[in-house]
Design a protein around this motif. Structure first.
Motif, short mmCIF file in Angstrom:
data_model
loop_
_atom_site.label_atom_id
_atom_site.label_comp_id
_atom_site.label_asym_id
_atom_site.label_seq_id
_atom_site.Cartn_x
_atom_site.Cartn_y
_atom_site.Cartn_z
N ARG A 1 -4.15 9.55 -8.73
CA ARG A 1 -3.76 8.73 -7.58
C ARG A 1 -4.98 8.24 -6.80
NH1 ARG A 1 1.85 9.17 -6.59
NH2 ARG A 1 1.49 7.58 -4.99
N VAL A 2 -6.03 9.03 -6.75
CA VAL A 2 -7.26 8.57 -6.08
C VAL A 2 -7.88 7.43 -6.88
CG1 VAL A 2 -9.62 9.20 -5.45
CG2 VAL A 2 -7.72 10.73 -4.88
N ALA A 3 -7.87 7.54 -8.19
CA ALA A 3 -8.39 6.46 -9.03
C ALA A 3 -7.58 5.18 -8.83
CB ALA A 3 -8.36 6.88 -10.50
N GLN A 4 -6.25 5.31 -8.69
CA GLN A 4 -5.41 4.15 -8.42
C GLN A 4 -5.75 3.53 -7.07
OE1 GLN A 4 -1.35 5.47 -8.78
NE2 GLN A 4 -1.47 5.81 -10.99
N LEU A 5 -6.03 4.39 -6.09
CA LEU A 5 -6.39 3.89 -4.76
C LEU A 5 -7.71 3.11 -4.82
CD1 LEU A 5 -5.86 3.78 -1.70
CD2 LEU A 5 -7.03 5.99 -1.51
N GLU A 6 -8.68 3.65 -5.55
CA GLU A 6 -9.97 2.96 -5.69
C GLU A 6 -9.76 1.59 -6.34
OE1 GLU A 6 -13.38 6.37 -6.14
OE2 GLU A 6 -12.07 6.03 -7.87
N GLU A 7 -8.88 1.54 -7.32
CA GLU A 7 -8.61 0.27 -7.99
C GLU A 7 -7.97 -0.73 -7.02
OE1 GLU A 7 -6.13 -1.44 -11.88
OE2 GLU A 7 -6.37 0.73 -11.56
N MET B 1 0.85 -1.20 0.00
CA MET B 1 0.00 0.00 0.00
C MET B 1 0.88 1.25 0.00
SD MET B 1 -2.93 1.53 0.13
CE MET B 1 -4.06 0.19 0.47
N ASP B 2 0.63 2.14 -0.93
CA ASP B 2 1.34 3.42 -1.00
C ASP B 2 0.54 4.44 -0.17
OD1 ASP B 2 2.57 5.80 -1.59
OD2 ASP B 2 2.83 5.36 -3.71
N PHE B 3 1.10 4.84 0.98
CA PHE B 3 0.37 5.74 1.86
C PHE B 3 0.21 7.13 1.26
CE2 PHE B 3 1.62 2.47 4.88
CZ PHE B 3 0.45 2.30 5.59
N ASN B 4 1.00 7.46 0.24
CA ASN B 4 0.80 8.73 -0.43
C ASN B 4 -0.57 8.79 -1.08
OD1 ASN B 4 3.26 9.99 0.14
ND2 ASN B 4 4.30 8.89 -1.50
N ASP B 5 -1.05 7.63 -1.59
CA ASP B 5 -2.38 7.60 -2.20
C ASP B 5 -3.45 7.98 -1.18
OD1 ASP B 5 -1.30 6.88 -4.61
OD2 ASP B 5 -1.72 4.74 -4.39
N ILE B 6 -3.30 7.46 0.04
CA ILE B 6 -4.27 7.80 1.09
C ILE B 6 -4.19 9.28 1.42
CG2 ILE B 6 -4.94 7.37 3.48
CD1 ILE B 6 -3.98 4.53 3.20
N TYR B 7 -2.98 9.84 1.42
CA TYR B 7 -2.83 11.26 1.69
C TYR B 7 -3.48 12.09 0.59
CZ TYR B 7 -0.71 15.81 2.56
OH TYR B 7 -0.52 17.14 2.80
N TYR B 8 -3.29 11.70 -0.67
CA TYR B 8 -3.92 12.43 -1.77
C TYR B 8 -5.44 12.34 -1.65
CZ TYR B 8 0.72 12.47 -3.95
OH TYR B 8 2.04 12.67 -4.22
N PHE B 9 -5.95 11.17 -1.28
CA PHE B 9 -7.39 11.03 -1.07
C PHE B 9 -7.86 11.93 0.08
CE2 PHE B 9 -10.64 8.95 1.59
CZ PHE B 9 -11.73 9.04 0.73
#
Length: 311
Positions: free
Chosen positions: A35-41, A1-9
């Motif tokens: 990055r939010v779309a990547q997190l959703e995926e 898990m890339d925590f940057n994605d959570i931060y961007y979200f």
């Protein structure tokens, strides 16, 4: 898990949209969206409802956002704690405080605090209204109450406890007599704030050292949230007031007021520091809170509220 994605979200949810998040953070809208779309995926669920008219989170998005708030807050706190070790606290601390507490207690603490922390500036809003801590960007709000109901997004720290005492002027007692039991207060004019109103009636809840309990239904002549106005009105003989001991103690010592029914008191009034849990407390605010924790209880025990202001 890339925590940057959570931060961007988190940035997107906190600012309610990609465009607003770009303005707040300086991170481009396209990067945030990607990055939010990547997190959703990765998590396999939709987090944001795509709608050009309004921004909204799905149920999964709301749950992740609540967790992201804590993650960002803890990360900011960790960063601030390290920054505090390498630098002197500086910046502005925005404080809200009830008028009487600000005038006659916090005013005695602020000069020494600011001498100890010359790089900190304090913006003090002395007000008796209920401030909105998050919306008004208040770092620390001081509140006094018997208990403090939790509010979404806020945490509180108890700083000190004071007792409420019944007081009246010598002239008032000479005219109305000295009550010997709380029930007699129902026949006397009183002073109060609107907070004391319960179920359509004005009530005082009093306790004796022996554990006796009395609910006094009284009839105020004056309604005012400001303790200064209540104190002056009590001194002028308008009615019996139920005031914090630090507010009334000096006037009692000087004979301007009489402590009525001294064996009866209320539950303690707790002074809380309230602040947002959505962001880590910056070093300047932390220094101010730590100073209050150390010094406010001591200064509340000393009667410092003199009524010579009007004379």
């Amino acid at each position: 898990m890339d925590f940057n994605d959570i931060y961007y979200f988190y940035l997107t949810a906190e600012n309610r949209g990609f465009t607003a998040a770009e303005r707040a953070s300086g991170i481009t809208k396209s990067l945030l969206s990607r990055r939010v779309a990547q997190l959703e995926e990765k998590v396999g669920v939709q987090l944001i409802q795509r709608n050009s008219r309004q921004f909204s989170l799905t149920e999964a998005g709301r749950q992740l956002y609540e967790g992201a708030i804590n993650m960002v807050s803890e990360g900011q706190s960790a960063y601030d704690s390290v920054a505090l070790l390498r630098s002197v606290p500086s910046g502005i601390v925005r404080v809200s405080c009830p008028t009487v507490l600000a005038q006659h207690h916090l005013s005695l603490l602020l000069p020494d605090f600011m001498r100890q922390y010359p790089k900190i500036s304090v913006s003090l809003d002395a007000t008796d209204r209920h401030v909105q801590v998050i919306e008004e960007r208040i770092d620390i709000a001081l509140r006094s109450s018997k208990s403090l109901d939790s509010e979404p997004g806020l945490v509180s720290r108890a700083l000190a406890t004071t007792k409420m005492i019944l007081v009246a002027s010598p002239d008032f007692i000479a005219q109305h007599g000295m009550p010997t039991h709380p029930n007699q207060l129902a026949r006397m004019p009183t002073l109060c704030d609107q907070v004391e109103r319960q179920e359509g009636e004005h009530k005082w809840e009093l306790f004796s050292p022996e554990g006796c309990h009395s609910i006094v239904k009284h009839h105020p002549r004056l309604f005012c949230f400001n303790r200064w106005v209540q104190l002056e009105s009590a001194i002028q003989g308008i009615g019996i007031g139920l005031l914090p001991n630090p507010v009334a103690a000096l006037s009692v010592e000087k004979g301007k007021l009489i402590h009525v029914l001294p064996e009866w008191t209320t539950k303690g009034q707790i002074i809380h520091a309230v602040f947002s849990k959505r962001k880590g407390m910056n070093p300047a605010s932390r220094a101010f809170l730590d100073y209050l924790i150390l010094h406010l209880p001591e200064i509340l025990t000393a009667p410092s509220f003199d009524n010579n202001f009007f004379t």
